[in-house]
Design a protein around this motif. Sequence first.
Motif, mmCIF file in Angstrom:
data_model
loop_
_atom_site.group_PDB
_atom_site.id
_atom_site.type_symbol
_atom_site.label_atom_id
_atom_site.label_comp_id
_atom_site.label_asym_id
_atom_site.label_seq_id
_atom_site.Cartn_x
_atom_site.Cartn_y
_atom_site.Cartn_z
ATOM 1 N N PRO A 171 0.893 -1.206 0.208
ATOM 2 C CA PRO A 171 -0.126 -0.064 0.038
ATOM 3 C C PRO A 171 0.827 1.139 -0.069
ATOM 4 N N GLY A 172 0.502 2.210 -0.747
ATOM 5 C CA GLY A 172 1.320 3.547 -0.865
ATOM 6 C C GLY A 172 2.117 3.404 -1.845
ATOM 7 N N ASP A 173 2.668 2.364 -2.440
ATOM 8 C CA ASP A 173 3.458 2.289 -3.345
ATOM 9 C C ASP A 173 3.316 2.827 -4.816
ATOM 10 N N HIS A 174 4.310 3.455 -5.370
ATOM 11 C CA HIS A 174 3.899 4.033 -6.727
ATOM 12 C C HIS A 174 4.323 2.905 -7.706
ATOM 13 N N VAL A 175 3.465 2.336 -8.805
ATOM 14 C CA VAL A 175 3.960 1.242 -9.738
ATOM 15 C C VAL A 175 3.879 1.789 -11.054
ATOM 16 N N LEU A 176 4.869 1.777 -11.908
ATOM 17 C CA LEU A 176 4.843 2.377 -13.317
ATOM 18 C C LEU A 176 4.331 1.061 -14.059
ATOM 19 N N ILE A 177 3.183 1.155 -14.674
ATOM 20 C CA ILE A 177 2.805 -0.060 -15.495
ATOM 21 C C ILE A 177 2.912 0.398 -17.180
ATOM 22 N N THR A 178 3.732 -0.359 -17.817
ATOM 23 C CA THR A 178 3.576 -0.304 -18.923
ATOM 24 C C THR A 178 2.686 -1.242 -19.815
ATOM 25 N N ALA A 179 2.476 -0.899 -21.269
ATOM 26 C CA ALA A 179 1.630 -1.591 -22.009
ATOM 27 C C ALA A 179 0.242 -1.271 -21.189
ATOM 28 N N ALA A 180 -0.038 -0.268 -20.586
ATOM 29 C CA ALA A 180 -1.156 -0.156 -19.570
ATOM 30 C C ALA A 180 -2.634 -0.454 -20.244
ATOM 31 N N GLU A 231 8.222 12.425 -16.179
ATOM 32 C CA GLU A 231 6.701 12.453 -15.846
ATOM 33 C C GLU A 231 6.693 11.670 -14.533
ATOM 34 N N ALA A 232 7.375 10.619 -14.331
ATOM 35 C CA ALA A 232 7.335 9.711 -13.312
ATOM 36 C C ALA A 232 7.846 10.504 -11.991
ATOM 37 N N GLY A 233 8.950 11.365 -12.475
ATOM 38 C CA GLY A 233 9.862 11.944 -11.064
ATOM 39 C C GLY A 233 8.872 13.035 -10.796
ATOM 40 N N ARG A 234 8.083 13.764 -11.577
ATOM 41 C CA ARG A 234 7.219 14.633 -11.386
ATOM 42 C C ARG A 234 5.893 14.094 -10.263
ATOM 43 N N ILE A 235 5.363 12.942 -10.889
ATOM 44 C CA ILE A 235 4.216 12.494 -10.234
ATOM 45 C C ILE A 235 4.655 12.039 -8.776
ATOM 46 N N THR A 236 5.911 11.570 -8.801
ATOM 47 C CA THR A 236 6.211 10.888 -7.387
ATOM 48 C C THR A 236 7.200 11.926 -6.434
ATOM 49 N N GLY A 237 6.992 13.143 -6.819
ATOM 50 C CA GLY A 237 7.633 14.354 -6.195
ATOM 51 C C GLY A 237 9.123 14.223 -6.239
ATOM 52 N N GLY A 238 9.639 13.616 -7.256
ATOM 53 C CA GLY A 238 11.082 13.639 -7.317
ATOM 54 C C GLY A 238 11.713 12.223 -6.853
ATOM 55 N N GLN A 239 10.777 11.401 -6.302
ATOM 56 C CA GLN A 239 11.186 10.320 -5.704
ATOM 57 C C GLN A 239 11.722 9.287 -6.588
ATOM 58 N N ALA A 254 15.289 0.046 -20.018
ATOM 59 C CA ALA A 254 16.230 1.025 -19.257
ATOM 60 C C ALA A 254 15.661 1.916 -18.823
ATOM 61 N N ASP A 255 14.980 2.590 -19.938
ATOM 62 C CA ASP A 255 14.115 3.967 -19.691
ATOM 63 C C ASP A 255 13.376 3.844 -18.493
ATOM 64 N N ALA A 256 12.445 2.781 -18.505
ATOM 65 C CA ALA A 256 11.397 2.310 -17.236
ATOM 66 C C ALA A 256 12.327 2.340 -15.973
ATOM 67 N N CYS A 257 13.083 1.677 -16.017
ATOM 68 C CA CYS A 257 14.114 1.537 -14.792
ATOM 69 C C CYS A 257 14.686 2.802 -14.418
ATOM 70 N N ASP A 258 15.149 3.650 -15.160
ATOM 71 C CA ASP A 258 15.340 4.993 -14.932
ATOM 72 C C ASP A 258 14.535 5.815 -14.207
ATOM 73 N N ALA A 259 13.097 5.467 -14.171
ATOM 74 C CA ALA A 259 12.059 5.999 -13.621
ATOM 75 C C ALA A 259 11.643 5.619 -12.011
ATOM 76 N N LEU A 260 12.715 4.768 -11.644
ATOM 77 C CA LEU A 260 12.662 4.162 -10.314
ATOM 78 C C LEU A 260 13.286 4.828 -9.339
ATOM 79 N N THR A 261 12.866 4.632 -8.105
ATOM 80 C CA THR A 261 13.655 5.343 -7.011
ATOM 81 C C THR A 261 14.869 4.370 -6.764
ATOM 82 N N PRO A 262 16.000 4.927 -6.063
ATOM 83 C CA PRO A 262 17.016 4.129 -5.929
ATOM 84 C C PRO A 262 16.741 3.017 -4.958
ATOM 85 N N GLY A 263 17.133 1.737 -5.358
ATOM 86 C CA GLY A 263 16.684 0.386 -4.563
ATOM 87 C C GLY A 263 15.384 -0.007 -5.263
ATOM 88 N N GLY A 264 14.782 0.596 -6.164
ATOM 89 C CA GLY A 264 13.434 0.008 -6.707
ATOM 90 C C GLY A 264 13.469 -1.433 -7.339
#
Length: 352
Positions: A171-180, A231-239, A254-264
């Motif tokens: 709960p509370g985690d942001h998850v980026l879903i491709t081919a949504a 956009e992922a950074g903006r949505i998550t407040g830079g996290q 690689a781009d999708a993983c660049d949108a992750l928080t460190p340790g994601g």
Amino acid sequence: MTTSSARKAVTGARTEAGSGAATRTVTKAVLFHELGGPEVLKVEDVPLAGPGPGEVLFRVEAIGLNRAEALFRAGAYYYRPTLPGSRLGYEAAGVVEAVGEGVTAFAPGDAVMAAANFDFGVHGVYGERVILPEGSVVPAPAGADAVTSAAMWLTYSTAYGGMVETGGLAPGDHVLITAASSGVGTAAIQTALQVGAVPIAATRGEAKRQQPLDLGAPHVITTDSQDLVKEAGRITGGQGARMVFDAVGGPGFADACDALTPGGTAVIYGTLDRRPVHLSLNWPLTVHAYANGALSREEGFRRRAAAFIGSGLASGALAPVIAETFDGLERMADAHRLMESNTHTGKIVVTV
């Protein structure tokens, strides 16, 4: 139930009698004898014996299509068909007609689904009646019709197994879903919401932007016109997102993983882009290559996934998006053409 009663002729199937030979039962199935486009799919008569020990025979009422089947038919899946006469199909819903010796979990009259944990070149469910091992059958959700059931198991068990059991989505985690807008993508949006996570839906064009919003996704990124990472950074407040659930692979992984928080955590479950997968240097990073068929061979997972799906369907949190329903096995090639057009949103179903 005795072995002889389990092996009796199936109600509604046709029989052929050879000269001096025992009568055998036949049914209709979709086969292909060469690699190619949808036109290679043919409806043919195939032999149908009764279920053997540990097997379940069920009458198919609806079939859910999956991208893997188009790849398999074209020779581009991770395993290849044995030709001529390969079968096809992972996902179907129907009613048990007979069970083999030793089967205790199912009985004639039970509504069931295929668990999509088998080689579909051998056990493919594109047919009027199919026989599967008991471990490849799961109960259909209570009260669900055949079309809904045929659209449920593979998409929702993949979303649940990949994001929750493998990726640890909380709960509370942001998850980026491709081919949504795909079948699994729409299921993943609903699954994330049921868990209490925050889905960020990524889709290529504006034409498919509204569907994820209608499903309840609070955020949609249109990758043809927006920068995914920014956009992922903006949505998550830079996290950055806590997880990416990816169907595409290729260099864009690689781009999708660049949108992750460190340790994601990144969970890749498909390779719609057939080019080599590129790995992000956004480290530390955990990457899971998810195979739903392997996890679905575990009885405990099938039980947990069925409970998750059933409760979500009952509460209204989960509701499969049906792109289009085709009537009859003869429409299977048309259904494959729609699937390969990439113009649909959600699941394509063929009724039998």
